[in-house]
Design an enzyme around this catalytic site. Structure first.
Site, PDB file in Angstrom:
ATOM      1  N   HIS A 121       0.795  -1.228   0.000  1.00 22.01           N
ATOM      2  CA  HIS A 121       0.000   0.000   0.000  1.00 22.01           C
ATOM      3  C   HIS A 121       0.829   1.280   0.000  1.00 22.01           C
ATOM      4  O   HIS A 121       0.298   2.365  -0.208  1.00 22.01           O
ATOM      5  CB  HIS A 121      -0.944   0.022   1.206  1.00 22.01           C
ATOM      6  CG  HIS A 121      -0.245   0.344   2.499  1.00 22.01           C
ATOM      7  ND1 HIS A 121       0.501  -0.589   3.190  1.00 22.01           N
ATOM      8  CD2 HIS A 121      -0.163   1.493   3.208  1.00 22.01           C
ATOM      9  CE1 HIS A 121       0.992  -0.021   4.279  1.00 22.01           C
ATOM     10  NE2 HIS A 121       0.620   1.246   4.308  1.00 22.01           N
ATOM     11  N   ARG A 122       2.139   1.185   0.228  1.00 18.21           N
ATOM     12  CA  ARG A 122       2.969   2.382   0.325  1.00 18.21           C
ATOM     13  C   ARG A 122       3.006   3.131  -1.004  1.00 18.21           C
ATOM     14  O   ARG A 122       3.155   2.513  -2.065  1.00 18.21           O
ATOM     15  CB  ARG A 122       4.399   2.020   0.713  1.00 18.21           C
ATOM     16  CG  ARG A 122       4.541   1.418   2.093  1.00 18.21           C
ATOM     17  CD  ARG A 122       4.582   2.475   3.157  1.00 18.21           C
ATOM     18  NE  ARG A 122       4.578   1.880   4.474  1.00 18.21           N
ATOM     19  CZ  ARG A 122       4.427   2.558   5.602  1.00 18.21           C
ATOM     20  NH1 ARG A 122       4.265   3.873   5.544  1.00 18.21           N
ATOM     21  NH2 ARG A 122       4.428   1.948   6.772  1.00 18.21           N
TER      22      ARG A 122
END
Length: 375
Positions: free
Chosen positions: A213-214
């Site tokens: 998700h970064r």
């Protein structure tokens, strides 16, 4: 029951990582034998009904006393909206102290408002540093620590970071990790893998778990494409399970990568609740992730973890735990994966004070601090 002599404390959450950290603290505050009257404020930085069911309800977190309903936005807009909505609540409730956890925008925003109003700030999970200031969380961590009156740390390296930044040692307390309190408290209730995965069979006894998700991994089309290709390659040797974060799903669609994954052997799932993720982590052969909290949880579970980042604010997972840091380089990812397959990966050990009692130690320290300060 609230008593006349109980001390009012306002606890703040704003996003998913906060929920697992606040649950054990609220559980201790709500015991009848403590001297605090704790209220829970949810800024609404991340919130929807499905999240309430999958996190608040599963973790037995009490319904928030206040919900600011801030919603999404840019970092600046979100931080400003939390500050604007938090100030009148602080004026109304008039707590003796504000407790914030983690490193999200809500953490910094509420800490700033509190300190400017003369209300002491308590920061749980202080002192962690990735030394990468391109990460918004790193800025939130540094600034929150600078204005906090009590700083609770999960590992001794955090003390060194804080002292180097000029924080007085008497403010720093090594108490352990509240994330692990929550993990150990809920381990027996973790959802069995068979209830989550639809095609469990003899061929599918072993699997790897993936989370991404970064922004550094999912917002750049070249990086995301390379990671997808690497995961497809790995999935030929080990079945992969991939609960897809909403942000990641959006980027996969934007860069025409979603169909590639849907046609592969990688089992994609919607975002999962805490107990489902705990069940998947506990039984995984390996976890590939860019999450900070999962690095800690896999260390506590003894599950090999391959972190798809160039830096980590949780170095103890590298020095004592099961974590290896590989970035987004396909060759490094593959080498780390092959090591797990051939040797079982790092065994690691459980770090000091990751014993399920961090929240108890936190409340004990706050109680003594209040007594000495005569708040």
């Amino acid at each position: 029951m609230e008593g006349q002599n109980q001390i009012p404390i306002l606890c703040v959450v704003g996003a998913r990582p906060n929920f697992m950290k606040i649950a054990p603290i609220m559980r201790v505050f709500n015991r009848e034998d403590n001297n605090f009257s704790a209220k829970l404020l949810h800024t609404g930085q991340h919130y929807d009904q499905s999240m309430k069911v999958s996190f608040f309800d599963q973790l037995n977190i009490p319904e928030p006393d206040i919900d600011l309903g801030v919603g999404s936005g840019t970092h600046a807009v979100q931080t400003a909206e939390v500050m604007k909505k938090f100030e009148p609540v602080l004026d109304t409730i008039q707590p003796k102290m504000v407790l914030v956890v983690g490193d999200v925008n809500s953490t910094l925003a509420c800490a700033l408002v509190a300190v400017k109003k003369g209300v002491p700030v308590i920061h749980v999970e202080a002192g962690l540093r990735s030394n990468d200031r391109s990460m918004p969380e790193e800025i939130n961590r540094i600034l929150t620590d600078q204005i906090s009156d009590l700083l609770f740390i999960t590992e001794e390296s955090a003390r060194q970071n804080l002292v180097k930044e000029g924080v007085c040692e008497h403010k720093i307390h090594f108490v352990g990790n509240v994330m692990i309190d929550t993990l150990l408290h809920n381990l027996e209730c973790a959802t069995p893998v068979e209830s989550i995965l639809t095609n469990v069979n003899n061929r599918f006894k072993e699997y790897g778990l993936v989370t991404l998700h970064r922004p550094s991994n999912v917002d750049d089309p070249k990086v995301l494409s390379s990671l997808v290709e690497t995961l497809l390659n790995i999935s030929k040797d080990l079945k992969l399970v991939f609960p897809v974060h909403p942000r990641t799903l959006k980027q996969l669609q934007l860069y025409d990568l979603l169909q590639v994954l849907e046609q592969s052997d990688i089992q994609m799932l919607p975002p999962l609740g805490y107990l489902e993720m705990l069940g998947l982590m506990r039984s995984a052969k390996v976890v590939l992730t860019d999450s900070g909290g999962i690095q800690e949880e896999t260390t506590a579970l003894g599950v090999p973890c391959i972190t798809l980042r160039d830096s980590t604010e949780r170095p103890i997972t590298l020095t004592e735990g099961t974590n290896v840091l590989v970035g987004s380089n396909p060759k490094c990812i593959r080498e780390a994966f092959d090591s797990v397959i051939t040797t079982g990966g790092k065994s690691g050990r459980i770090p000091e004070f990751w014993d399920g009692r961090a929240a108890e130690r936190i409340v004990e320290v706050i109680h003594e601090w209040v007594r000495q300060a005569k708040i």
